[in-house]
Design an enzyme around this catalytic site. Sequence first.
Site, short mmCIF file in Angstrom:
data_model
loop_
_atom_site.label_atom_id
_atom_site.label_comp_id
_atom_site.label_asym_id
_atom_site.label_seq_id
_atom_site.Cartn_x
_atom_site.Cartn_y
_atom_site.Cartn_z
CE LYS A 82 -86.08 -63.00 16.32
NZ LYS A 82 -86.86 -61.76 16.14
CE LYS B 286 -88.95 -66.44 13.86
NZ LYS B 286 -89.69 -65.18 14.11
CG ASP C 126 -89.96 -64.18 17.60
OD1 ASP C 126 -91.05 -64.09 18.20
OD2 ASP C 126 -89.75 -63.63 16.50
CD GLU D 133 -88.99 -60.81 18.55
OE1 GLU D 133 -89.51 -60.52 17.45
OE2 GLU D 133 -87.75 -60.94 18.70
CD GLU E 268 -92.46 -59.35 14.78
OE1 GLU E 268 -92.86 -59.93 13.77
OE2 GLU E 268 -91.44 -59.68 15.40
CG HIS F 285 -90.17 -56.85 12.62
ND1 HIS F 285 -90.97 -56.61 11.52
CD2 HIS F 285 -89.96 -58.20 12.66
CE1 HIS F 285 -91.25 -57.76 10.93
NE2 HIS F 285 -90.66 -58.73 11.58
CD GLU G 71 -85.62 -59.48 13.06
OE1 GLU G 71 -85.97 -60.65 13.33
OE2 GLU G 71 -86.43 -58.53 12.99
#
Length: 346
Positions: free
Chosen positions: A143, A145, A174, A200, A226, A276, A296
Site C-alpha cells: 500500500k 500513500k 491510501d 483508501e 478506520e 486497520h 494490514e
Amino acid sequence: MVATLWCPVIAIVSGSDMFCRPASVTKRPRSECVLKPRVQSRHRTPNLIGEDPNDISRLFTKLLWAGASMGRSGLTTQAVAPFDIALWDMKAKRAKLPLAKLLGAERDSVQCYNTSGGYLHTPLDQVLKNVAISRESGIGGIKLKVGQPDLAIDIQRVDEVRKLLGDSFPLMVDANQQWDRQKATRACRAFEDFDLTWIEEPLDAYDFEGHAQLAQRFDTAIATGEMLTSFGEHAQLIMAEGSDYIQPDAPRVGGITPFLQIMNLAAFKGRKLAPHFAMEIHLHLAAAYPIEPWLEHFEWLGPMFNEQMHLKDGRMHVSDRPGLGFSLSEQALKWTTETQEFGKRP
C-alpha cells in the site's frame, strides 16, 4: 507536546487465573490521547468487580453505559476496548483455543499487505527499495500513500511502484482523507489504469454518500472505515453502500464485541474486510470472516511481545497458541509508566 504510542495493559483476575493483555493502541500527542482514555478506563474498571468474565456481551453493554453521558462513540468506546479484548483473550485461553478457532475460523491464514514503506514524505527511490524489501520478506501486497498537492506526483509514484511489482501483484493506495469530492473523482479516474486492489479514504471518513458515489462510478474498489469509532457509525457506512472494503479497527470501535457485530452486518451486505492496524488482534478476526479478507502489516507492536507472527507466501498464519497468542515481553514491562489495581485478589 510529545508524540507517544499509548498502549494500556489490562490484567483481569478470575479465580486462580490472571490474564494480562495489551489491548488498545493510539499514536497521538500525549495531552490529547493518553490522559483522557486512561481516565475513562480507570473509571469503568469497578463495574467489572465480581462479574462473570464469560458474559462478554453483557459486560460490554454495562461498560458502554457507564460512560454514556459522553456518547457511545469516540473516547467512550475506546475506553471500553481494552477490557473487551482482554475478556475475549481470557475466554479463548480458558477454552485452550486460538481466538480464531473459538470464533469459528474460515481459514488458517490471511493475505497480508504492508503500508509502512510508502509514506508521502519518503523519496521515491527509497519507496522502491522499501517495496522490494517487503516483497522479498514474503508480503502479499503493498500500500502506497497518495495525496500530494500535485496529483501528477502521486501518479508518477504509483506508476513506478506498479512497474517494479508487475501487473498482477496486489497494490493499494491510501489518501488519508486528503481530497474533496472533485479531487477524489479526478484521482480515482487517473488510477483506474493501474489495476489497484483498492483506493483508501479518498474522502472525509464521514462522507458516506461521497464514498458510495465513487464506489458506484469506478471499477477500482473503495476502502474506508478506520476512523469510525462504533458499530453504529460502521452500520451507517455499510447501509449507505459507502465502500467495497470496510476497515474497522477493534481498539477504536470498542473491542472485539462490536467488531463482530460489524463483521456480521458487512458479510450480510457482501462487503470485503481489511481491518486497520493491530494485526495481532485482527488476524484472528479476519480469519473468521466468510469473505476472503486482507490484514494490514505493521511492525510497531512487535517489541511488546515474546512471540512473533508468522508471515509466509504473502499470508499471515494463525498460530496454535491459545487466545490471541501473545505474552508481554520484559521490554514492555520496562516501558510501563503507571499501574493501578482494583478489587481484591482471591
